[in-house]
Design an enzyme around this catalytic site. Structure first.
Site, PDB file in Angstrom:
ATOM      1  N   ASP A  93      42.754  39.417  34.574  1.00  0.00           N
ATOM      2  CA  ASP A  93      43.591  39.366  36.059  1.00  0.00           C
ATOM      3  C   ASP A  93      42.880  40.459  37.020  1.00  0.00           C
ATOM      4  OD1 ASP A  93      45.112  37.950  37.780  1.00  0.00           O
ATOM      5  OD2 ASP A  93      46.554  39.503  37.283  1.00  0.00           O
ATOM      6  N   THR A 107      44.995  41.429  40.222  1.00  0.00           N
ATOM      7  CA  THR A 107      46.366  41.744  40.857  1.00  0.00           C
ATOM      8  C   THR A 107      47.033  42.403  39.633  1.00  0.00           C
ATOM      9  OG1 THR A 107      46.172  40.388  42.675  1.00  0.00           O
ATOM     10  CG2 THR A 107      48.287  41.531  42.388  1.00  0.00           C
ATOM     11  N   ASP A 140      49.286  40.668  33.999  1.00  0.00           N
ATOM     12  CA  ASP A 140      50.667  41.431  33.983  1.00  0.00           C
ATOM     13  C   ASP A 140      51.596  40.405  34.895  1.00  0.00           C
ATOM     14  OD1 ASP A 140      49.326  41.444  37.027  1.00  0.00           O
ATOM     15  OD2 ASP A 140      51.448  42.674  37.365  1.00  0.00           O
TER      16      ASP A 140
END
Length: 618
Positions: free
Chosen positions: A313, A315, A509
């Site tokens: 991912d 961000t 996250d």
């Protein structure tokens, strides 16, 4: 109790195993220095640890037609008990149950990610009818209803903004690093957060059909469909049973002595096989924990060792997960960058917007000087925030509000670099721009390069805009980028890769990553800043919040698998040696049980060496 055993494959408690260990110790002493003349204490271990094994083997054979390692142990137990070799029976059952307890200790924890997703959904909402607000359960919302959403509230269902302007934090669902400005007619997603102003929306989908609910359903499906990895002992159980029985029958027929056949069954028991995996896994997990890496199960370590592709991912994973000032552009020759930042920070001090907080944080990071005194601070909906400083009106807000060539040219350049421009104007005249972006982690580029050297193919999967995603990917060295993805899109990519034979580890996250983390071959969560949902959905967690931990994680997963294979090879050599010695009559059931222990001791010691492994990245 019997019904429970027949449906759940029983396992002894730790108390039973400890009691069995004491009984075996007393039995061994009794063989060399008689303490008990009436009974052998080893029968206690045979009963406490043996019955669950026998029942488990019977359940697997009768209800699933499955031959497991427990079947071979059952045969050895029954043969030992028939010949009244209590110590041999108790010892074999005891070691098997130690392996079972170790597996339980390192087994996958119950996943709480799905329930955490469910908790994201508000339980009630404010429905507006004839100008009157009424609080109703979310389940009572109908398509076409008008809802009132206050600043800071989570949007309960999918719909369209009908009144007001605001900024919405969509990171939970799309992974976008900055809040998205919403105006009348824009789409709103369930599970996202209204950050700026009160709004009204029209309901397009009821709670059962919302984006968040579909994500919950997909997470349940992904978790249910992930097949568990079968232990090596159970993989080879059928052949082990056949070989053991063949060797025992051959020895019995050739020697004419039933006790030697029993000894063969005892020494052939797969105790070292059963211990090989959980001891190595426990040591590997203990080692990684010391370096701030949590692995939830041996199953997870085995999956990680087979990964060939690693998906990131953006961000909060490759980036720090929050906006920061990346550039200050002064359009007024008489105003320095420091003065421009001070002016903007003084006004943004009154804002709750993430950009405003980032500007204030950047100022305080550079200096300890106090901010300027402001009056009449006011948030201008859809534009920014303004205040009066020394009699002049200062506005900090969208660069698009100012059509001057200088502002627009700098804005285009800043956007092209992957940042967002914020304009600063004094008395209606723009005096500068402040660029904000989600900074790349310092260790991201070197970690991606090192993972490539390990033979892993890196991929970026993000919900952010294509231009920003490509800039970040280029900066860290990732060639394959998939942007503007919803959580379901990430899952579809992972499913497609799995169908092509690839084993993909997903690293993320946020809440939006939970579905991908649970559906990937292996999931790795950033623990320090990551959401609870992401952490609970993953196979491993980088608690230290350092991407370099991936290097230690993959290295240890490979070393753990090598240790398991070493343990099995040694155990096989000892087993076949013991068969020969049993056939020659040099081993009897009790000495065969002690010889059989040598393999188990080697397995434990060899696995413990993993605890001493040091990682170069740390």
């Amino acid at each position: 109790m019997i019904k429970k055993w027949l449906t759940n494959e029983p396992k002894p408690t730790l108390v039973c195993v400890i009691a069995s260990g004491i009984a075996l110790a007393l039995s061994l002493i009794n063989h060399f220095h008689p303490l008990f003349s009436v009974f052998d204490p080893a029968w206690i271990a045979a009963v406490l640890c043996g019955i669950p094994i026998i029942v488990g083997a019977a359940v697997a054979l009768v209800t699933k037609f499955d031959i497991t390692a427990d079947l071979l142990v059952t045969l050895a137990l029954l043969a030992s008990l028939f010949t009244k070799e209590w110590f041999a029976a108790g010892e074999v059952a005891f070691i098997m149950q130690i392996g079972s307890l170790l597996e339980d200790y390192t087994s996958d924890r119950a996943r709480q990610g799905i329930s955490a997703l469910i908790n994201l959904t508000p339980k009630v909402a404010r429905v507006v009818k004839d100008g009157v607000e009424k609080v109703v359960p979310v389940e009572a919302i109908a398509v076409g209803d008008t809802l009132s959403i206050l600043a800071g509230e989570t949007i309960p269902v999918d719909g369209v903004l009908t009144s007001g302007q605001t900024s919405v934090n969509q990171a939970a669902m799309t992974g976008e690093s900055v809040p998205v400005e919403k105006e009348t007619g824009d789409e709103l997603l369930s599970g996202t957060i209204n950050q700026a102003h009160p709004i009204q929306m029209r309901v397009d989908k009821v709670s059962g059909d919302s984006t968040l609910q579909r994500m919950i359903n997909l997470a349940k499906e992904a978790d249910a469909n992930k097949a568990p990895i079968v232990s090596l002992a159970d993989k080879w159980a059928t052949w082990m049973v056949l070989v053991a029985l063949g060797c025992a029958v051959a020895v019995g027929l050739l020697t004419g002595m039933f006790s030697r056949a029993v000894t063969v069954l005892v020494v052939f028991c797969p105790c070292a096989f059963v211990l090989a995996t959980p001891t190595a896994v426990a040591a590997a997990i203990g080692n990684l924990t010391h370096y701030g890496i949590l692995v939830k199960s041996g199953d997870a370590l085995e999956r990680l060792s087979g990964v060939d592709t690693i998906a990131f991912d953006k961000t909060g994973t490759l980036t720090q997960g929050h906006p920061a000032v990346t550039e200050i552009v002064s359009l007024d020759s008489g105003r320095t960058e420091e003065a421009l930042l001070k002016l903007a920070a003084s006004v943004e001090h009154y804002s709750e917007h993430p950009f405003g907080k980032a500007i204030v944080a950047a100022y305080h990071k550079r200096t300890e000087d106090a901010l300027l005194s402001c009056e009449k601070a006011e948030v201008r909906q859809g534009e920014g925030i303004q205040a009066e400083i020394d009699g002049q009106t200062v506005l900090v807000g969208k660069a698009s509000l100012f059509p001057s060539d200088a502002v627009q040219a700098e804005s285009r350049r800043i956007v092209a670099s992957g940042s967002t421009p914020i304009a600063v104007a004094v008395s209606g005249e723009p005096v500068g721009l402040i660029a904000l972006a989600d900074p790349i982690r310092e260790e991201a580029k070197t970690t991606v390069a090192a993972l490539k050297n390990l033979g892993l193919h890196p991929v970026m999967l993000t919900g952010d805009r294509q231009t920003i995603a490509e800039k970040i990917a280029e900066a860290v060295g990732i060639d394959e980028v998939h942007s503007e993805l919803m959580p379901g899109d990430k899952m579809a990519y992972l499913k497609d890769m799995a169908e092509k034979g690839h084993h993909v580890a997903m690293t993320g996250d946020g809440i939006n990553d939970a579905l991908a983390l649970s559906s990937a071959y292996a999931g790795i969560a950033m623990g320090s800043i990551g959401s609870d949902i992401a952490v609970e959905s993953a196979s491993a967690v980088l608690v230290s919040d350092d991407l370099k931990g991936l290097l230690g994680l993959f290295d240890m997963s490979h070393q753990c698998m090598r240790k398991i294979k070493q343990n099995i090879v040694v155990a096989m050599i000892l087993n076949f040696t013991a068969i020969v010695l049993s056939g020659l009559g040099l081993l009897v059931p009790i000495t065969g049980a002690l010889w059989h222990n040598c393999g188990s001791v080697f397995v434990v010691i060899n696995a413990a060496l993993l605890l001493r492994k040091k990682h170069d990245y740390a």
